[in-house]
Each structure stands twice: as C-alpha cells, then as structure tokens.
Design an enzyme around this catalytic site. Structure first.
Site, PDB file in Angstrom:
ATOM      1  CG  HIS A  37      33.031  -3.230  23.855  1.00 56.08           C
ATOM      2  ND1 HIS A  37      33.972  -2.254  24.080  1.00 56.08           N
ATOM      3  CD2 HIS A  37      33.365  -4.271  24.649  1.00 56.08           C
ATOM      4  CE1 HIS A  37      34.834  -2.671  24.989  1.00 56.08           C
ATOM      5  NE2 HIS A  37      34.501  -3.891  25.347  1.00 56.08           N
ATOM      6  CB  SER A 186      38.793  -0.706  27.237  1.00 57.20           C
ATOM      7  OG  SER A 186      37.654  -1.369  26.780  1.00 57.20           O
ATOM      8  NE  ARG A 187      43.943  -3.912  29.845  1.00 64.03           N
ATOM      9  CZ  ARG A 187      44.172  -3.860  31.156  1.00 64.03           C
ATOM     10  NH1 ARG A 187      44.972  -2.937  31.641  1.00 64.03           N
ATOM     11  NH2 ARG A 187      43.618  -4.732  31.970  1.00 64.03           N
TER      12      ARG A 187
END
Ligand code: PAF
Length: 281
Positions: A37, A186-187
């Site tokens: 990100h 993110s996972r």
C-alpha cells in the site's frame, strides 16, 4: 495528515484543494496496510498534488460473511503508516456513511465477472465496482492507484471506467514481495508459520513459469504449475491460469499480453498472486 470520516467533510476539503488547482490522487484500500500500500501512496505522490487514502472494509464485496468478519482491521497502525508515508488525507467512513441500507447496484462487466476470482467469489466484482464507483463519485480523483496483485480487479475497474466514461486515469502498481517472494497481502497476518512456508509455492511456481515461459507450450506449463502447487502440503489450489492479459480467457499463442494467475488456500487463508509474462509491442 487530515482524517475525515464523513463524506461532507471530505468534500468540503476537496473543494478547497480543487480551487487551488491541485490534482488529486486516490488510493482505495481496505486497511491492514503494508508496504505494498505504501508503494501505491508513493506512486500517487509522484503523479499528484494531494493524496487521499481511503480505508473501508466494504461489506458488499464479501460473499462469505465469515471472511468479512475476520478481515484484519488495524486502524491505529494504518494511521501511523500513512503518516510516515506523508499521505495528505485519510478517509475512513463507517458503513452507514457509505451505504444507506437500501441500494441496488448492477453493472454489466461482461465475461470478467464470472472468471477466476469471479467464479470463486460470486458477486465480488459487483461489490467492488459499487464501492469504487462511490469513491470515484465522491473524490473525483484525477488518478486512482491499484495494485497488480488484484490483476482482475484492475481490469474490472478499467471496464467500469470505460462503460461509464468516468474521467479518471487508472494506474496499476507492481506487486510488492517479502524477501522470500511471498506477495504482500493484508491477509498474510492470518498465516501460521507453517502456512507461510507452504504458501511460498505460489511465488516459486510463478517464478518457474516466468523462467520457462514459452507461448507455444501453455498447456504443458499450466499442467506443471498445477502439479507443483497441488503437491505442496497444506495448500489447496483453487485455480492456476495462464491467461490473455486483456480478457483473462486462456491465453493463445498470439495473445499480446499474457499473465499467469493463481489462487489457493494456505491453511484457512485464501491467497492470490500473479506474474505478467510477456508484453508484445
Ligand atoms: O483492493 C481492495 O483493497 C478493494 O477491493 C478496494 C479496491 C479498496 C475496494 O473495496
């Protein structure tokens, strides 16, 4: 960094930015931010004057309520990361702010809807286009930035922009990887040490495909990749496809752009990854 949680406050601020002739870059996210990100924010800063990152775990794109419930939410750490990255604005609305509870949405995105991710996550891209359309309408960004890891999502959003003639430029930013090759996600927070080790088979297989890519042997390469991933303990393969980079239908020898895409479960965690294989002029 300014933080807005309502559309009204954000819009008021954006009016001033536009009056000052600033260009606006939007980085839509669902939070649980990582260096992938941050690379989107950096890319956005290179092209625009004012950068907005949105964090909203969008319920309409989850076809599995358990997946929505356990999606990581790490807002304090996210704020710190955005501040360190010198992001100008965080927009983090709650659900009521984005949905009035009584909405219909359907966009005909054609064949992309039911292939690969669409097949395994029915309705997912309707939810994605619904929220991204809302964010685009609200922010009216000059440019919006998305990661290559969600390659199909980028194609779907491009299709929406084309169908609705939206005045926004889309930029796809390269996948960020951990030093051992695992695609940042993110996972990944949910991976146990064992899952994480087994999950490396995804990037290793994509590396192997890249190193051995031969447009004349797509079927053989795909079969080998499926075997490599299928033989890894703890990994349940959902799909491996060598696809045309524009349609995501199986690639043919003269596809101009080819991409290998994979989705698999490592333990309980669903992961996706891909590599762009060839770009013909
Ligand atoms: O890629 C994501 O994180 C989400 O799908 C997006 C684009 C922010 C829409 O909710």
């Amino acid at each position: 960094m300014k933080i807005f949680t309502t559309r009204e406050a954000l819009q008021k601020h954006l009016q001033q930015a536009r009056a000052a002739h600033k260009t606006i870059g939007l980085v839509p996210t669902m939070g649980a931010l990582h260096q992938g990100h941050v690379s989107l924010i950096k890319q956005a800063q290179a092209c625009n004057d004012e950068i907005i990152c949105s964090i909203f775990v969008n319920p309409t794109q989850f076809n599995d309520p358990k997946d929505l419930e356990k999606y990581p939410r790490t807002i304090e750490a996210d704020i710190q990361m955005l501040e360190q990255a010198n992001c100008d604005i965080l927009f983090s609305p709650d659900e009521k702010e984005m949905y009035d509870g009584n909405e219909q949405w359907h966009l005909d995105i054609g064949g992309l809807e039911n292939l690969l991710e669409g097949k395994f996550r029915p309705g997912h891209y309707q939810g994605v286009t619904q929220i991204v359309y809302k964010l685009f309408s609200l922010v009216k960004p000059d440019t919006a930035f998305f990661g290559q890891k969600d390659y199909q999502q980028f194609l779907v959003i491009s299709k929406m922009v084309e169908l609705l003639s939206l005045p926004v430029k889309l930029v796809m930013c390269p996948i960020k990887r951990e030093p051992d090759g695992l695609a940042m996600s993110s996972r990944n927070i949910h991976l146990t040490p064992d899952d994480r080790q087994h999950a490396l088979t995804l990037s290793k297989t994509l590396d192997w495909i890249e190193g051995n890519f031969d447009a004349g042997n797509i079927t053989g390469l795909k079969r080998n990749a499926e075997l490599m991933i299928g033989n890894e303990p703890g990994i349940e393969l959902e799909y491996f496809e060598i696809a045309d980079g524009d349609t995501l239908l199986p690639a043919v020898e003269d596809s101009k752009k080819v991409v290998a895409l994979v989705a698999a479960r490592a333990g309980k965690t669903r992961l996706i990854d891909n590599v762009i294989l060839s770009l013909k002029p």
